[in-house]
Enzyme design. Structure first.
Site, PDB file in Angstrom:
ATOM      1  N   HIS A  86       2.753  46.543 -51.444  1.00  0.00           N
ATOM      2  CA  HIS A  86       1.426  47.140 -51.253  1.00  0.00           C
ATOM      3  C   HIS A  86       1.516  48.574 -50.739  1.00  0.00           C
ATOM      4  O   HIS A  86       0.579  49.067 -50.133  1.00  0.00           O
ATOM      5  CB  HIS A  86       0.598  46.262 -50.314  1.00  0.00           C
ATOM      6  CG  HIS A  86       0.465  44.862 -50.831  1.00  0.00           C
ATOM      7  ND1 HIS A  86      -0.393  44.530 -51.843  1.00  0.00           N
ATOM      8  CD2 HIS A  86       1.150  43.729 -50.513  1.00  0.00           C
ATOM      9  CE1 HIS A  86      -0.269  43.234 -52.119  1.00  0.00           C
ATOM     10  NE2 HIS A  86       0.668  42.733 -51.313  1.00  0.00           N
ATOM     11  N   ASN A 137       6.113  60.153  -8.756  1.00  0.00           N
ATOM     12  CA  ASN A 137       6.244  59.410 -10.014  1.00  0.00           C
ATOM     13  C   ASN A 137       4.858  58.871 -10.336  1.00  0.00           C
ATOM     14  O   ASN A 137       4.300  58.121  -9.545  1.00  0.00           O
ATOM     15  CB  ASN A 137       7.258  58.266  -9.824  1.00  0.00           C
ATOM     16  CG  ASN A 137       7.265  57.294 -10.983  1.00  0.00           C
ATOM     17  OD1 ASN A 137       6.874  57.639 -12.094  1.00  0.00           O
ATOM     18  ND2 ASN A 137       7.703  56.072 -10.727  1.00  0.00           N
ATOM     19  N   GLY A 138       4.287  59.263 -11.470  1.00  0.00           N
ATOM     20  CA  GLY A 138       2.946  58.780 -11.817  1.00  0.00           C
ATOM     21  C   GLY A 138       2.103  59.923 -12.352  1.00  0.00           C
ATOM     22  O   GLY A 138       2.630  60.992 -12.692  1.00  0.00           O
ATOM     23  N   GLU A 176      11.908  45.272 -35.072  1.00  0.00           N
ATOM     24  CA  GLU A 176      12.774  45.616 -33.948  1.00  0.00           C
ATOM     25  C   GLU A 176      13.972  46.454 -34.425  1.00  0.00           C
ATOM     26  O   GLU A 176      14.370  47.419 -33.770  1.00  0.00           O
ATOM     27  CB  GLU A 176      13.230  44.321 -33.243  1.00  0.00           C
ATOM     28  CG  GLU A 176      14.239  44.464 -32.134  1.00  0.00           C
ATOM     29  CD  GLU A 176      13.786  45.332 -30.957  1.00  0.00           C
ATOM     30  OE1 GLU A 176      12.607  45.731 -30.902  1.00  0.00           O
ATOM     31  OE2 GLU A 176      14.645  45.656 -30.126  1.00  0.00           O
ATOM     32  N   TRP A 209      10.483  62.487 -16.075  1.00  0.00           N
ATOM     33  CA  TRP A 209      10.011  62.300 -17.445  1.00  0.00           C
ATOM     34  C   TRP A 209       8.680  63.041 -17.489  1.00  0.00           C
ATOM     35  O   TRP A 209       7.721  62.637 -16.832  1.00  0.00           O
ATOM     36  CB  TRP A 209       9.826  60.818 -17.751  1.00  0.00           C
ATOM     37  CG  TRP A 209       9.508  60.572 -19.189  1.00  0.00           C
ATOM     38  CD1 TRP A 209      10.409  60.446 -20.210  1.00  0.00           C
ATOM     39  CD2 TRP A 209       8.209  60.389 -19.776  1.00  0.00           C
ATOM     40  NE1 TRP A 209       9.745  60.238 -21.396  1.00  0.00           N
ATOM     41  CE2 TRP A 209       8.402  60.192 -21.164  1.00  0.00           C
ATOM     42  CE3 TRP A 209       6.915  60.401 -19.284  1.00  0.00           C
ATOM     43  CZ2 TRP A 209       7.350  59.991 -22.052  1.00  0.00           C
ATOM     44  CZ3 TRP A 209       5.855  60.204 -20.153  1.00  0.00           C
ATOM     45  CH2 TRP A 209       6.090  59.993 -21.527  1.00  0.00           C
ATOM     46  N   LYS A 244      13.040  54.518 -19.579  1.00  0.00           N
ATOM     47  CA  LYS A 244      13.155  53.058 -19.597  1.00  0.00           C
ATOM     48  C   LYS A 244      11.877  52.373 -19.146  1.00  0.00           C
ATOM     49  O   LYS A 244      11.467  51.371 -19.700  1.00  0.00           O
ATOM     50  CB  LYS A 244      14.316  52.661 -18.681  1.00  0.00           C
ATOM     51  CG  LYS A 244      14.611  51.189 -18.645  1.00  0.00           C
ATOM     52  CD  LYS A 244      15.453  50.797 -19.811  1.00  0.00           C
ATOM     53  CE  LYS A 244      15.658  49.309 -19.928  1.00  0.00           C
ATOM     54  NZ  LYS A 244      15.825  48.937 -21.343  1.00  0.00           N
ATOM     55  N   CYS A 300      10.070  58.505 -14.395  1.00  0.00           N
ATOM     56  CA  CYS A 300      10.577  59.332 -13.310  1.00  0.00           C
ATOM     57  C   CYS A 300      11.288  58.418 -12.303  1.00  0.00           C
ATOM     58  O   CYS A 300      10.832  57.300 -12.045  1.00  0.00           O
ATOM     59  CB  CYS A 300       9.511  60.120 -12.546  1.00  0.00           C
ATOM     60  SG  CYS A 300       8.608  61.277 -13.578  1.00  0.00           S
ATOM     61  N   LYS A 355      14.789  50.168 -33.062  1.00  0.00           N
ATOM     62  CA  LYS A 355      16.093  50.517 -32.466  1.00  0.00           C
ATOM     63  C   LYS A 355      16.687  51.734 -33.155  1.00  0.00           C
ATOM     64  O   LYS A 355      17.207  52.639 -32.517  1.00  0.00           O
ATOM     65  CB  LYS A 355      17.099  49.379 -32.608  1.00  0.00           C
ATOM     66  CG  LYS A 355      17.161  48.234 -31.675  1.00  0.00           C
ATOM     67  CD  LYS A 355      17.277  48.412 -30.210  1.00  0.00           C
ATOM     68  CE  LYS A 355      15.975  48.807 -29.573  1.00  0.00           C
ATOM     69  NZ  LYS A 355      15.311  47.843 -28.770  1.00  0.00           N
ATOM     70  N   ARG A 409      15.133  56.365 -16.191  1.00  0.00           N
ATOM     71  CA  ARG A 409      13.675  56.448 -16.052  1.00  0.00           C
ATOM     72  C   ARG A 409      13.112  57.788 -16.522  1.00  0.00           C
ATOM     73  O   ARG A 409      11.902  57.964 -16.573  1.00  0.00           O
ATOM     74  CB  ARG A 409      13.285  56.243 -14.575  1.00  0.00           C
ATOM     75  CG  ARG A 409      13.764  54.938 -14.000  1.00  0.00           C
ATOM     76  CD  ARG A 409      13.399  54.836 -12.534  1.00  0.00           C
ATOM     77  NE  ARG A 409      11.968  54.773 -12.384  1.00  0.00           N
ATOM     78  CZ  ARG A 409      11.247  53.666 -12.451  1.00  0.00           C
ATOM     79  NH1 ARG A 409      11.843  52.518 -12.667  1.00  0.00           N
ATOM     80  NH2 ARG A 409       9.952  53.698 -12.311  1.00  0.00           N
ATOM     81  N   GLU A 467      14.812  55.009 -32.210  1.00  0.00           N
ATOM     82  CA  GLU A 467      15.060  55.482 -30.843  1.00  0.00           C
ATOM     83  C   GLU A 467      16.446  56.069 -30.683  1.00  0.00           C
ATOM     84  O   GLU A 467      16.629  57.051 -29.979  1.00  0.00           O
ATOM     85  CB  GLU A 467      15.052  54.331 -29.832  1.00  0.00           C
ATOM     86  CG  GLU A 467      13.955  53.377 -29.845  1.00  0.00           C
ATOM     87  CD  GLU A 467      14.135  52.360 -28.733  1.00  0.00           C
ATOM     88  OE1 GLU A 467      13.822  52.679 -27.590  1.00  0.00           O
ATOM     89  OE2 GLU A 467      14.575  51.231 -29.023  1.00  0.00           O
TER      90      GLU A 467
HETATM   91  C1  F6R Z   1      12.591  49.809 -26.886  1.00  0.00           C
HETATM   92  C2  F6R Z   1      12.124  49.626 -25.537  1.00  0.00           C
HETATM   93  C3  F6R Z   1      10.671  49.759 -25.273  1.00  0.00           C
HETATM   94  C4  F6R Z   1      10.219  48.702 -24.247  1.00  0.00           C
HETATM   95  C5  F6R Z   1       8.749  48.930 -23.867  1.00  0.00           C
HETATM   96  C6  F6R Z   1       8.247  47.877 -22.936  1.00  0.00           C
HETATM   97  O1  F6R Z   1      13.964  49.650 -26.988  1.00  0.00           O
HETATM   98  O2  F6R Z   1      12.889  49.386 -24.652  1.00  0.00           O
HETATM   99  O3  F6R Z   1       9.928  49.679 -26.439  1.00  0.00           O
HETATM  100  O4  F6R Z   1      10.389  47.439 -24.802  1.00  0.00           O
HETATM  101  O5  F6R Z   1       8.635  50.190 -23.257  1.00  0.00           O
HETATM  102  O6  F6R Z   1       8.962  47.851 -21.752  1.00  0.00           O
HETATM  103  P1  F6R Z   1       8.944  46.603 -20.789  1.00  0.00           P
HETATM  104  O7  F6R Z   1       9.575  45.469 -21.519  1.00  0.00           O
HETATM  105  O8  F6R Z   1       9.747  47.048 -19.605  1.00  0.00           O
HETATM  106  O9  F6R Z   1       7.514  46.331 -20.469  1.00  0.00           O
END
Ligand code: F6R
Length: 611
Positions: free
Chosen positions: A507, A99-100, A484, A73, A606, A2, A488, A27, A491
């Site tokens: 396996h 927010n929270g 990773e 969010w 984010k 948020c 990616k 956010r 997402e």
């Molecule tokens: C994926 C992504 C998330 C963050 C995760 C941790 O692309 O961005 O998986 O890596 O939410 O976030 P931080 O690094 O801000 O603690």
């Protein structure tokens, strides 16, 4: 998660809040809303992105010099107009954004319902607001005091901002566990979840700490703790330029951030690594070198992409420093009863520095006496402040929800920490140390070379975009890169993808392989090369489609794979910094080919400030 923005001063509040919400949309973007105070409170809110709110407000009365705004969010209650913030109290006189999560909201709600309160939304926020109002009505109308009393009874995390119709010259905000920045202007104040909505107007900011309350008037800022003691606000100068948070000609933040990597990696190395002198200068590392040198064990705590960076670091630190490393999901670590011994060092890795699980996990480790070393991108963030020492990644603001440039910057910092530590511990010979310094220094140019393959990767995206599933495989240092790559793709394109250690596929996952399954091999030339060649053959024998990220000149894999993406030759320790780039681009292009919003993938945010 948020985003919140608020303004009080002489300017029109609405345009400032709207622009701020657009900047904070990373956010959360389930709904957006504003409350504007001009004689009476007007609340406008809309399900969907900020643009939908903006459109719905064309022609509406938005004149006001005080206002609050929110981009959501969803946690409690589905994304809808009615659950969008701001919420109004039962009397209609107070408006609040939050927010929270208020964990004890159910109990508070039922107590309030017994008193006759009715709720228009399913949110915990409306409960907290009416709880505040109820105290306010009964305490003779002192809102500040009512907020303090309410917050002392609340379990959970919050940033709240309250606007009171009867006091149009005052905004009251409070924080616990979620970020809050105050912008200090001339006869005006701003509030936001991060500095991006503020920098256009002022560079003077105050980061509010947990359990603090800010009472803002246009020309006055009062900071207090929940015990009503006055605190002295620490005004800092922001080191952030507006250009850094704009798209700069790219169609998305994600693409801009992928293409920024030669610079961000260079910035991360600058002033630290000197390959000619054979030195790495990192004051944060130096300040706790004694602990690091004598560490019995290093625990890396992180989430998501940052966790993947930690996993690469596990391989590197164990290889170079000969210290056992464990990489922990913060969300699991915090709820276990983890064993922390004297001599354990915790490395917390986080782009935002606000991830709730990581923050709580390190607080817990701190209580048990651990030393916390933070590797963070956002200066002054909560995890930065909770760490004993650390190193910033200097990647600049990362706005695309999927992490790209922050990940490579984290890897660079972790690699430098490992190199410096191995040199101090004497676990690396001088020749290899100097060689690796050199290799690291060449990475920005090599990343720029990889980026030249953008068109080729875009064509591959077109070819594979309709696949239902993807498998990503890698070994050794490239195994976390396979994870990773899969993350990616999930997402950004909503295609199911799994990352696996290449040898482990036998396996189980190999059962998925048929002529429709693209298997992405992260197979740059390293000590596992022959082994991964065999794994590719195993996939080909089952008619899987192989897309391989390989080192230039690798004719062996080129001859076997359906498609290849070549990256420059590099030592296996730094190769992940190159092999991840094509995977970022592949997911970006598949997302674009499917006409998706790559900057704001559905359901994500984010900064994950809820557990
Ligand atoms: C994926 C992504 C998330 C963050 C995760 C941790 O692309 O961005 O998986 O890596 O939410 O976030 P931080 O690094 O801000 O603690």
């Amino acid at each position: 998660m948020c985003g919140i923005v608020a303004y009080i001063g002489q300017r029109e509040a609405y345009p400032i809040i709207l622009k701020g919400l657009k900047r904070l949309e990373y956010r959360g973007y389930d709904s957006a809303g504003v409350a504007l105070l001009n004689g009476s409170l007007r609340v406008y809110k809309k399900k969907g992105k900020v643009a939908a709110l903006e459109e719905s407000l064309v022609g509406k009365a938005v004149h006001a010099h005080a206002g609050i705004g929110h981009t959501r969010w969803a946690t409690h209650g589905e994304p809808s107009d009615r659950n969008a913030h701001p919420h109004l109290s039962a009397s209609g006189k107070l408006a609040m954004i939050h927010n929270g999560i208020i964990e004890n909201y159910a109990q508070l709600k039922s107590d309030l319902q017994k008193k006759g309160y009715e709720f228009k939304s399913d949110t915990d926020t409306e409960v907290l607001l009416n709880f505040i109002e109820d105290i306010h009505i009964n305490n003779g109308g002192n809102l500040e005091e009512a907020i303090r009393i309410a917050l002392r009874r609340v379990v959970g995390a919050y940033v709240i901002v309250v606007l009171d119709q009867d006091h149009p010259d005052t905004l009251i905000a409070a924080r616990k566990g979620s970020p809050l920045v105050i912008g200090v202007g001339k006869d005006e104040h701003f509030l936001a979840s991060d500095a991006s909505p503020i920098i256009e107007y002022t560079k003077e900011v105050v980061y509010v700490n947990d359990y603090e309350l800010a009472i803002l008037k246009p020309d006055e800022l009062v900071l207090k703790n929940l015990g009503n003691d006055k605190l002295t606000p620490f005004i800092q100068k922001l080191d952030l330029e507006l250009a850094a948070i704009e798209k700069g000609g790219y169609d998305s933040f994600m693409l801009k951030e992928i293409f920024e990597q030669p610079h961000t990696i260079y910035d991360c190395l600058r002033g630290r690594l000197d390959a000619t002198a054979g030195t790495i200068t990192m004051s944060g590392v130096q300040s706790c070198m004694q602990y690091l040198k004598e560490a019995n064990r290093i625990l890396i705590i992180a989430c998501g992409t940052s966790w993947h960076a930690g996993l690469v670091a596990e391989y590197i630190i164990e290889e170079l420093c000969r210290i056992p490393v464990e990489v922990e999901y913060a969300s699991e670590f915090r709820y276990r009863n983890p064993i922390i011994n004297k001599g354990d060092i915790i490395i917390a890795v986080s782009q935002s520095g606000e991830t709730a699980d990581t923050l709580v996990a390190i607080e817990k480790a701190k209580e048990q006496g651990a030393i916390i070393f933070g590797i963070l991108n956002v200066v002054g963030s909560s995890i930065a402040r909770a760490s004993h020492a650390g190193a910033y990644t200097h990647a600049g603001p990362e706005i695309g929800v999927a992490s790209t440039k922050a990940f490579t910057a984290q890897l660079v910092v972790l690699t430098m920490v490992a190199l410096k530590l191995s040199n101090e511990r004497g676990t690396i010979d001088q020749k290899r140390y100097l060689h690796l310094l050199n290799e690291l220094q060449q990475i920005p140019d090599k990343v720029a070379t990889v980026l030249q393959q953008n068109e080729h990767i875009s064509a591959l995206a077109e070819k594979y975009k309709d696949a239902r599933d993807f498998l990503y495989l890698g070994r050794g240092y490239n195994f976390p890169i396979a994870l990773e790559g899969a993350l990616k793709l999930k997402e950004i394109s909503y295609i199911h993808a799994e990352g696996y250690p290449a040898a482990e596929m036998k396996h189980g996952p190999i059962a998925l392989v048929d002529e429709k399954l693209p298997v992405v091999f992260v197979a740059t030339r390293d000590s596992y090369h022959e082994k991964i060649v065999s794994n590719i053959q195993e996939i080909k024998a089952r008619k899987g489609k192989v897309v391989a990220v390989i080192s230039e000149g690798d004719d062996v894999i080129e001859g076997m794979a359906d498609d290849v993406i070549k990256v420059p030759e590099a030592d296996e320790i730094v190769a992940p910094l190159l092999s991840v780039i094509p995977l970022q681009l592949l997911s970006y292009h598949i997302g674009m080919a499917k006409d998706l919003d790559v900057d704001k993938p559905r359901n994500l945010a984010k900064s994950v400030t809820v557990e």
